[in-house]
Design an enzyme around this catalytic site. Structure first.
Site, short mmCIF file in Angstrom:
data_model
loop_
_atom_site.label_atom_id
_atom_site.label_comp_id
_atom_site.label_asym_id
_atom_site.label_seq_id
_atom_site.Cartn_x
_atom_site.Cartn_y
_atom_site.Cartn_z
N CYS A 152 1.05 12.53 -2.10
CA CYS A 152 2.05 12.82 -1.06
C CYS A 152 1.93 14.21 -0.45
CB CYS A 152 3.46 12.70 -1.63
SG CYS A 152 3.81 11.11 -2.38
N HIS A 206 6.29 3.10 -1.99
CA HIS A 206 5.13 2.99 -1.10
C HIS A 206 4.00 2.20 -1.77
CE1 HIS A 206 6.47 6.96 0.93
NE2 HIS A 206 6.59 6.01 1.84
N1 GLY Z 1 11.39 11.59 -1.13
C1 GLY Z 1 10.30 10.97 -0.57
C2 GLY Z 1 10.70 9.91 0.40
O1 GLY Z 1 11.64 9.21 0.12
O2 GLY Z 1 10.13 9.76 1.45
#
Ligand code: GLY
Length: 260
Positions: free
Chosen positions: A248, A161
């Site tokens: 997150c 991300h």
């Molecule tokens: N494990 C986090 C994702 O891949 O979205």
């Protein structure tokens, strides 16, 4: 105003999480749950009131609520995660956030993960990753233009991300892995670069005047400290095996009054 942090319990199935750039390792669920409890306590110590989204025990990545929603002063955007299996996480978050903001929902074929969106004042940087596509970016851009936000696409490489590669750590200061994203994307902002040997260290959670930050990146923490950033360390090495960072596990925003 109340500072709200929406979080969700670690799922017992977390070891079956989505992985893109990491090799799968066993995850000790009890340890991940303990880390999450410390994370919530740290959010409280930074002034946040925790609001729990309903647990989703069958959804391995459900603890990573950030990817399901973006909350602005005027609106909450419910995402359409790029990993199809994660789209089932969105509805229960929408139910929580509808108490605070009018909802806007990203529509197919758009995809957008909250982890790809970095908000710096009125500038909204959106990583074009394996999870977020041009259509998702365009829908967000059109929606937010109503309030004068500038939505800026950012190419990235080598990480999951945008916020794996860069996060804001003070008013005019970013923490960045410049191998994954170009500093030139962020204009004149000042930068702290992650320490050599800590490529995953660019994810930090700025909350009020503090930065919640993993204990397992000590050399980069020292760089932040030298830059005058108040670092609040949290253990999150077990959760990190699920390809996550400290941003997150929460969606943080201001709300009028106290949650019921
Ligand atoms: N494990 C986090 C994702 O891949 O979205």
């Amino acid at each position: 105003m109340t500072l709200i942090a929406v979080t969700r319990a670690v799922s017992p199935t977390i070891a079956e999480c989505e992985l893109t750039h990491l090799a799968r390792e066993p995850i000790d669920v009890a340890k991940a749950v303990a880390e999450h409890a410390v994370y919530e306590e740290t959010l409280r110590s930074c002034g946040a009131t925790i609001v729990h989204a309903p647990a989703e025990p069958a959804l391995p990545d459900a603890v990573f609520v950030e990817d399901t929603a973006l909350v602005f002063a005027e609106t909450a955007v419910m995402t359409r995660p790029g990993a199809p299996v994660r789209r089932r996480e969105v509805e229960s978050m929408a139910n929580v956030l509808s108490a605070y903001r009018p909802l806007f929902v990203i529509q197919p074929p758009g995809t957008l993960d909250g982890g790809d969106v970095m908000v710096v004042g009125q500038k909204i940087y959106v990583g074009l990753s394996s999870r977020t596509n041009h259509e998702g970016f365009a829908q967000l851009d059109t929606h937010l233009s109503e309030w004068g936000y500038e939505v800026i696409p950012v190419p990235l490489t080598g990480c999951l991300h945008l916020k794996s590669a860069v996060t804001q750590v003070a008013d005019n200061l970013l923490l960045i892995n410049d191998r994954w994203v170009s500093p030139e994307c962020f204009g004149s902002m000042e930068m702290v670069t992650v320490a050599p040997g800590e490529p995953d260290a660019a994810n930090a959670l700025l909350i009020e005047a503090a930065v919640i930050y993993p204990t397992h990146h000590p050399a980069t923490a020292e760089r932040l400290d030298r830059a005058g950033v108040r670092v609040v360390p949290v253990p999150c090495g077990e959760l990190a095996k699920a390809e996550s960072g400290v941003t997150c596990c929460s969606v943080v925003f201001e709300a009028a009054g106290r949650p019921s």
